[in-house]
Write a protein that holds these residues in place. Structure first.
Motif, short mmCIF file in Angstrom:
data_model
loop_
_atom_site.label_atom_id
_atom_site.label_comp_id
_atom_site.label_asym_id
_atom_site.label_seq_id
_atom_site.Cartn_x
_atom_site.Cartn_y
_atom_site.Cartn_z
N GLU A 5 0.83 -1.20 0.00
CA GLU A 5 0.00 0.00 0.00
C GLU A 5 0.86 1.26 0.00
OE1 GLU A 5 -2.31 -0.77 3.42
OE2 GLU A 5 -3.77 -2.01 2.36
N ILE A 6 1.97 1.20 0.76
CA ILE A 6 2.91 2.33 0.76
C ILE A 6 3.46 2.53 -0.64
CG2 ILE A 6 5.12 3.17 1.63
CD1 ILE A 6 4.57 1.66 4.21
N SER A 7 3.78 1.44 -1.31
CA SER A 7 4.31 1.51 -2.67
C SER A 7 3.29 2.14 -3.62
CB SER A 7 4.67 0.11 -3.15
OG SER A 7 5.12 0.14 -4.50
N SER A 8 2.02 1.80 -3.44
CA SER A 8 0.98 2.37 -4.29
C SER A 8 0.90 3.88 -4.12
CB SER A 8 -0.38 1.73 -3.95
OG SER A 8 -0.39 0.37 -4.25
N PHE A 9 0.98 4.34 -2.87
CA PHE A 9 0.96 5.77 -2.60
C PHE A 9 2.16 6.46 -3.25
CE2 PHE A 9 -2.10 7.68 0.36
CZ PHE A 9 -2.91 6.59 0.61
N LYS A 10 3.33 5.89 -3.09
CA LYS A 10 4.55 6.52 -3.60
C LYS A 10 4.54 6.57 -5.12
CE LYS A 10 8.45 5.65 -1.53
NZ LYS A 10 9.59 4.91 -0.95
N GLU A 11 4.08 5.49 -5.75
CA GLU A 11 4.02 5.46 -7.21
C GLU A 11 3.02 6.49 -7.73
OE1 GLU A 11 5.89 3.84 -9.44
OE2 GLU A 11 7.09 3.24 -7.71
N PHE A 12 1.90 6.61 -7.04
CA PHE A 12 0.88 7.58 -7.43
C PHE A 12 1.44 9.00 -7.32
CE2 PHE A 12 -2.91 10.15 -7.21
CZ PHE A 12 -3.83 9.48 -8.00
N GLN A 13 2.15 9.28 -6.24
CA GLN A 13 2.73 10.60 -6.03
C GLN A 13 3.75 10.95 -7.10
OE1 GLN A 13 4.03 9.74 -1.99
NE2 GLN A 13 2.71 11.35 -1.19
N LYS A 14 4.55 9.98 -7.51
CA LYS A 14 5.61 10.23 -8.49
C LYS A 14 5.07 10.72 -9.82
CE LYS A 14 9.06 6.90 -6.79
NZ LYS A 14 9.77 5.63 -7.09
N ILE A 15 3.89 10.22 -10.17
CA ILE A 15 3.30 10.58 -11.47
C ILE A 15 2.91 12.05 -11.52
CG2 ILE A 15 1.35 10.13 -13.02
CD1 ILE A 15 1.43 7.22 -12.06
N GLY A 16 2.57 12.62 -10.35
CA GLY A 16 2.21 14.03 -10.31
C GLY A 16 0.80 14.32 -10.77
N HIS A 17 -0.15 13.60 -10.21
CA HIS A 17 -1.55 13.78 -10.58
C HIS A 17 -2.12 15.10 -10.04
CE1 HIS A 17 -2.22 9.79 -12.25
NE2 HIS A 17 -1.52 9.28 -11.25
N MET A 202 -13.31 8.40 8.29
CA MET A 202 -13.06 7.07 7.71
C MET A 202 -13.46 7.04 6.24
SD MET A 202 -14.51 3.36 8.99
CE MET A 202 -13.57 3.42 10.51
N PHE A 203 -14.57 7.68 5.94
CA PHE A 203 -15.04 7.74 4.55
C PHE A 203 -14.02 8.46 3.67
CE2 PHE A 203 -18.76 9.36 1.71
CZ PHE A 203 -18.36 8.49 0.70
N ALA A 204 -13.52 9.59 4.15
CA ALA A 204 -12.54 10.35 3.38
C ALA A 204 -11.28 9.54 3.13
CB ALA A 204 -12.21 11.65 4.11
N LYS A 205 -10.83 8.84 4.14
CA LYS A 205 -9.62 8.01 4.00
C LYS A 205 -9.85 6.88 3.01
CE LYS A 205 -7.91 9.04 8.64
NZ LYS A 205 -7.72 8.55 10.03
N ALA A 206 -11.04 6.31 3.02
CA ALA A 206 -11.35 5.23 2.09
C ALA A 206 -11.32 5.74 0.65
CB ALA A 206 -12.72 4.64 2.41
N MET A 207 -11.82 6.95 0.42
CA MET A 207 -11.81 7.51 -0.93
C MET A 207 -10.39 7.69 -1.42
SD MET A 207 -14.88 10.36 -0.66
CE MET A 207 -14.93 10.69 -2.42
N ILE A 208 -9.51 8.13 -0.53
CA ILE A 208 -8.11 8.34 -0.91
C ILE A 208 -7.42 7.01 -1.20
CG2 ILE A 208 -5.86 9.16 -0.10
CD1 ILE A 208 -7.41 11.26 1.56
N LYS A 209 -7.59 6.06 -0.31
CA LYS A 209 -6.96 4.76 -0.50
C LYS A 209 -7.45 4.09 -1.77
CE LYS A 209 -6.14 0.28 1.63
NZ LYS A 209 -6.36 -0.59 2.80
N ASN A 210 -8.75 4.21 -2.05
CA ASN A 210 -9.31 3.62 -3.25
C ASN A 210 -8.72 4.26 -4.51
OD1 ASN A 210 -11.46 1.79 -4.39
ND2 ASN A 210 -12.09 3.72 -5.32
N THR A 211 -8.42 5.55 -4.43
CA THR A 211 -7.87 6.26 -5.58
C THR A 211 -6.52 5.70 -6.01
OG1 THR A 211 -9.02 8.32 -4.99
CG2 THR A 211 -7.08 8.52 -6.40
N VAL A 212 -5.69 5.33 -5.06
CA VAL A 212 -4.34 4.83 -5.39
C VAL A 212 -4.32 3.32 -5.62
CG1 VAL A 212 -3.32 6.71 -4.07
CG2 VAL A 212 -3.64 4.48 -2.98
N THR A 213 -5.44 2.66 -5.41
CA THR A 213 -5.52 1.21 -5.60
C THR A 213 -6.11 0.91 -6.97
OG1 THR A 213 -5.91 0.92 -3.22
CG2 THR A 213 -6.43 -0.94 -4.67
#
Length: 246
Positions: A5-17, A202-213
Motif C-alpha cells: 500500500e505504501i508503494s501504491s501511494f509513492k508510485e501515485f505521487q511520483k506521477i504528479g496527478h 473514515m469515509f474520506a480516508k477510504a476515498m483516498i486509499k481507493n484512488t491509489v488502488t
C-alpha cells in the motif's frame, strides 16, 4: 500500513496527478480536503465551490479555491482541463424544495461530470447513497440512482460510486433530521459498526486509499461495508510514508 500500500501511494505521487473537489465546503468535502492535505497525494488540488471560505492552516499551497456559478457551469469549462481525478461531494437536502434538491444533486453533478470528462478526467468519484435506485419511489434514492446511470454512460476510464449509509461527523450548518437520525442510530452503530453508518473521516480516508488502488473494473459500486473495509489500514499511512522514504 502494508508495504504494498505504501508503494501504491509513492508510485501515485511520483506521477504528479492533479485533482478537483466539487462541494469542498460540505461535511465530506471538508474531511476529504483535510485528509488529502495530510497525504500529499496530488501536485495540485482545485477546490471548486460557490463561495470562498477560510481554509485550515494545515492546508498547503497545492490547494486552490475556485468560485463558480453552477447555474452557468459551462462557462467554467477551462477549469476542468487536464485534471486527472475528480471527487464529487456535491449535495443538499430537500428542505429547500424538490426543485432545488434536483438541481444540485442531479443537474450540477451531471453537468460538472460532463465538463470533467471533456477536459480529460480519467477517474471520477461520486458520493451516492445506500439503496440508490433510479426506479425508486423516494426522491433522494431515485435521484442518486439516476445520476449513477448517467455517469456510467459517460465512460470515464474509472468511475467509483460510493454508497455510504449515514455519514457521522460534525456539520457547521446543523440539520435537524441528521441530528435526530444520528441519535437513534447510535445503538445500531455500536452493535453493527459497518452496517448502515460510517464516520466521515473514515469515509474520506477510504476515498483516498481507493484512488491509489488499481481497480478490477472501470465501474465500481462500493457499498457501506466495502468503504469500511477499504479504509482499514489507511490510518497509519501518513506517518508510514515518511518512515518508508527515510
Amino acid at each position: 500500513m502494508a508495504g504494498e500500500e505504501i508503494s501504491s501511494f509513492k508510485e501515485f505521487q511520483k506521477i504528479g496527478h492533479s485533482a478537483f473537489i466539487l462541494g469542498y465546503t460540505g461535511k465530506v468535502g471538508k474531511a476529504l480536503t483535510k485528509e488529502l492535505a495530510k497525504a500529499k497525494l496530488f501536485k495540485k488540488v482545485f477546490l471548486i465551490g460557490r463561495r470562498q471560505v477560510q481554509l485550515d492552516g494545515d492546508i498547503g499551497e497545492e490547494f486552490e479555491q475556485i468560485v463558480v456559478d453552477f447555474e452557468k457551469i459551462e462557462d467554467y469549462a477551462d477549469i476542468f482541463k487536464d485534471i486527472d481525478v475528480g471527487f464529487c461531494c456535491l449535495g443538499t437536502t430537500t428542505k429547500n424544495g424538490t426543485e432545488s434538491f434536483v438541481r444540485v444533486d442531479h443537474d450540477y453533478v451531471i453537468k460538472s461530470a460532463e465538463l470533467a470528462k471533456s477536459g480529460g478526467c480519467k477517474h471520477f468519484n461520486f458520493i451516492s447513497t445506500k439503496w440508490a435506485d433510479r426506479n425508486g419511489t423516494l426522491l433522494y434514492i431515485k435521484t442518486k440512482g439516476q445520476v449513477e446511470e448517467a455517469l456510467k454512460v459517460m465512460h470515464f476510464n474509472r468511475l467509483s460510486v460510493f454508497r455510504p449509509g449515514g455519514i457521522l461527523g460534525h456539520r457547521d450548518d446543523s440539520r435537524l433530521t441528521e441530528t435526530v437520525a444520528t441519535f437513534f442510530l447510535k445503538p445500531v452503530t455500536f452493535l453493527f459498526p459497518t452496517a448502515i453508518t460510517i464516520p466521515v473521516e473514515m469515509f474520506a480516508k477510504a476515498m483516498i486509499k481507493n484512488t491509489v488502488t488499481p481497480a478490477d473494473h472501470p465501474v465500481e459500486i462500493l457499498e457501506n461495508k466495502d468503504i469500511h473495509a477499504i479504509s482499514g489500514s489507511l490510518t497509519m499511512c501518513h506517518t508510514d510514508q515518511k518512515q518508508a522514504a527515510d
